[in-house]
Each structure stands twice: as structure tokens, then as C-alpha cells.
Design a protein around this motif. Sequence first.
Motif, short mmCIF file in Angstrom:
data_model
loop_
_atom_site.label_atom_id
_atom_site.label_comp_id
_atom_site.label_asym_id
_atom_site.label_seq_id
_atom_site.Cartn_x
_atom_site.Cartn_y
_atom_site.Cartn_z
N ASP A 198 0.82 -1.47 -0.17
CA ASP A 198 -0.43 0.14 0.23
C ASP A 198 0.91 1.38 0.47
OD1 ASP A 198 1.04 -0.15 2.75
OD2 ASP A 198 -1.04 0.32 3.62
N TRP A 199 1.68 1.33 -0.30
CA TRP A 199 3.01 2.42 -0.36
C TRP A 199 4.00 2.11 -1.52
CZ3 TRP A 199 3.11 6.95 1.26
CH2 TRP A 199 4.95 8.03 1.82
N ASP A 200 4.09 3.36 -2.13
CA ASP A 200 4.65 3.56 -3.61
C ASP A 200 6.38 4.19 -2.44
OD1 ASP A 200 7.13 3.94 -5.42
OD2 ASP A 200 5.28 5.08 -6.65
N HIS A 201 7.31 3.64 -2.49
CA HIS A 201 8.70 5.43 -1.55
C HIS A 201 8.56 5.85 -2.04
CE1 HIS A 201 10.69 5.79 2.22
NE2 HIS A 201 12.02 5.76 1.24
N GLN A 202 9.29 5.93 -3.48
CA GLN A 202 9.74 6.26 -4.69
C GLN A 202 8.99 7.49 -4.76
OE1 GLN A 202 11.31 4.59 -8.31
NE2 GLN A 202 9.56 5.26 -9.72
N SER A 203 7.00 7.73 -5.32
CA SER A 203 6.57 8.67 -5.48
C SER A 203 6.20 9.42 -3.84
CB SER A 203 5.43 8.10 -6.47
OG SER A 203 4.54 7.62 -5.83
N ARG A 204 6.82 8.41 -2.89
CA ARG A 204 5.68 8.64 -1.90
C ARG A 204 4.20 9.04 -2.00
NH1 ARG A 204 10.76 8.12 -1.18
NH2 ARG A 204 11.73 9.70 1.12
#
Length: 533
Positions: A198-204
Motif C-alpha cells: 500500500d506504499w510506493d516509497h519512490q513517489s511517496r
Amino acid sequence: MFRTISDIKDKLYRKLGVWPPPALSGMQLGPDGSAQNPMMLQFFTWESKHENMSWWKHFEQEIPRLAELGFTQIWLPPPNKAMKKGGQGYDAYDLWDIGEFDQKDTIATRWGTKDELLQACAVARQHGIGVVIDAVLNHKLGADRCEAFSAVPVDPTNRLKDLGKERQIQGWTVFDFPGRKGKHSSFVWTQEHFTGLDWDHQSRTNGVFRITGNGHRGWSKWVDKELGNYDYLLGVDIDHRHPRVRQDLFSWGSWILDTTGGSGFRLDAIKHMDRRFLLEFIKRSREHPDRRRLFSVAEYWSANLQLILPYVQAFQGQTAFFDVPLHENFFRASKAGSGYDLRTIFDNTLVNVRPGDAVTFVDNHELQVGQSLESWVDTNFKLQAYALILLRKDGYPCVFYGDLYPNQECYNETVSRQLQQLLIARKIFAYGPTRDYVENSNCIGFVRAGNSLYPGCAVVVSNATRSSLENLVQYIRMNVGLEHGGATYFSYLETGSQKQEVEIDVDGWGLFPCFMNEVQIFIKDVGVVVEVN
């Protein structure tokens, strides 16, 4: 397509409408050879923490008293290391760390150390009490490293609908467990072992992302169909079809039972997991000769009985299920007061349709005020609800710690005191066939006929209020059995009403008083005195 024997059984059960054997009859719920009613206690609330000792030490100290009250199994909170120091364990980081390794800034879990857990489990076994392990197998949280991979964003309200094209994201999906250094299991988790997050660290950005790319097969189809496909719940979602994942979880199941001497599992969040994996997990856990009758109860959270029954069929008598529809009826009854018709309290419940598959309960940690599934049964109906699961023949009852022990979240002293009396009544009176007397919408009764070892009892339950009654008491005519003709029955519970006596006629009939919004148990032997701490 290759199909296992379990797949074939599942298809036949569904197509032919054939029901598997009841699960509870094949499980060990209490000590071998005991004629005592079995009973389970959930030994924690959501925020449980003892001010003077670890939770495991607290459990150990309470075991003698729990045995006196009649408990034969204790459901403990998840023993695994959580993603943070104070985590309850449902935020599962490392299943193989049960308070043994320095990880997440702590050796002990929220509940204590491994040694404290094993000591408590040993004391429980000495007192004839089994320990039920809460198995959190759906997801992981608190990864050690981030990595890049491809994924597709999907609609959170319909997981089968893509919201965009495949793209590269970064996710916290690498679990090295550096503090454990490969002890117990050398398996390192990476993105290939998960289906979504549930989290894309690249696009925050938050969302629901289905992991794609080489080796990924999307969501499992062997899950609940809510939201289109309910494989994904939270954190990073485990792919239970991956061979290495399956092997690690199967190994953990055997290891945790061997290590703790546990008597069974509570399976968390099963509607989100591949049910073929879960069925095999249970069966493999029972392969050891000493675990043929291993206890298992599954949490399928729905108040709709028609959604639960297909799962009962699919699991082929291998696990019992929490009776969520019955809890929902209790919750509605507590809100409606005298407007609720007690004659319908068991309508559309698992214990009514499949009593041999039903673990009955009143409340639990997720139902407390402020929690995700908040539906707390108020004090105006709490004792009535407990009487209906503890004193009747059908179902396997589970009592909630928050209703029994002092705590800062949901404790009521009156409920606790009278609940302890109900527990003792289950232990020494509530035996034999059940006969129901349900002519009145606000006052129902039933008789337990007893057996050669235990005497039986008569029970009345009321939800009437002053505004709904002309008199403060109603009466129910019930038959306690011809063999008790001419006897006198006495009220057993200490309630706000004065002690009552009921004369039984020669044919076994008596007129039992049912006081406003109370529970009462009537017994033949007035000499039984039980002290409640």
C-alpha cells in the motif's frame, strides 16, 4: 489443471450440498478423560499491559485461578516480534522471533521474552490448560530494506480494476532479520514473495499496488470476493502460492507448536488468504501423532451467515469458526433494549445452523470502543449474552479478558463479578440436553437436564425495562424433569433482586421468576457456595 484431493472434496461439498463433519468433535478442547465442560479465554485486550510484570508472567500467575474457573484453553496474543517495540503482533515482522533476538529495538515482544512465554505455557499444561497460538500469516510489516520492482495501481474498492499502467515503484519488501542471523529459519523475504502493498516509497504515495513482473501471478483467486478480490488487506501481502513461502510457514507452524507445546491455532484474517494454503497448513500441523486433534478456529469476519457457510464447507471440518453473526445479534440486542425480541437471538447464527463448527463469543479486542470493528455489547445485555453462550449445550464459548479482569479500556466490576459466577455455573451445573421455553419476547428460559455426574439447572434471561413492564417480574413455566418432582429450586446468581425459591410440582413443572433486565440460574442444591474474587 492439477487438482489436489482437497480441491476435489471442496468442489463436491459445494456442488452436492454435502456438509463435512463438524470440526469441534474432532478437536481436543480440554484434558483427556475430563467430563467437565470445555471453555476458552481470550487473555488480552487491545492495549493490554501489566504495570508490574510482563504479560506472560501475568498469565503464568493467573493460571491456577483460570483452572478453578473452568477454563481449558487460553487464546494468547500473537507471540511474534512486531514491526515496532510496542506492537501487538498483528503488525507481524518476524514469526520466528518470539522474544529471543534483539530486533526492532527490543529483545522482548510487547508481551515478554521467549523464556517467559515457554515457562507460562509449561505451567498451563500442568494445570490441564491448552494454549492457543494466534497465527498472523496474511501479511508482514516493518521491512528491513526497500527495493525496486514493477507494480500496477488498483482501485481500493475493486481490486480487479487497474487504475493505471504497470510502472516501477519502490517498496519495503526485504526482510533480512539481521538480529536473528538465520537462526530457526534462513529464509529472506523479497518482493517475489508478496502479491501487493500500500506504499510506493519512490513517489511517496499511498494506494493498493499489485506486484507484477517475472514470477508474479497476481491476486489469489482462492480468497473472499469482497471488493472484487480481498487478497490484499494491509502491509505487504504474502503470496501463499510461492513454494518457498509455503515451506517456511509450514515449518513455522510445526516449530511454534513444538516450542510452546501449544494446543492449537487461532487463524487471523482468513478471508484474505489463499484457503487452499490454509487448509494444507492445518493438515500439516496435525501430521505429528500427538497433534491429530489439534484445535483450530478461524476468524472470518462477517455478520452474514450465508458468506460464512461456504467457508465452513471449503475447510472440510478442519477448523471451527468464530460465530460473528451471533455477536452481531448480541450487539443489536444491547442497542435495542426491550425492543429486541429475544426469541430471535439465535436466528441466522452459526451456532444455530452448525453448532459443531461454532466458537461463540460476546466481545473481543477488535470490537472495543475506538477499534476497527467497534461493536461493543453494552453492560445492559452483557450478562444475558454470556449466559446464552456459557450455559447452553451448543457451541464452544470464548470469554474476553476485558470483561473478566480489571483494565483501563472496557472493565465493569458488576459484569466481572457476575461473569465469574456464570463461569462456575457452567463448570458445575450446565450439563445435559437443553430444553427451550421462548413464549415471551422479553423473557426466555431454558433447562439443562443434567447427567449422571452433574445436576443441571434452569436459566431465565430478560431484556425487559421498566417502561416495557407493568410489573418488575415475569414468570416462565418450565419443566425440570419428572425426577425432580416435589423439589425446591433456589436462585444461584447474586443479582440486585432478592433470593428466590421455586416449588416444583409432581410432574416436574415450576413457575420461574424472570426479573427485569436480569439473568438468573436456578439450582436444586442450595448447599453449593462459590466464592468469587
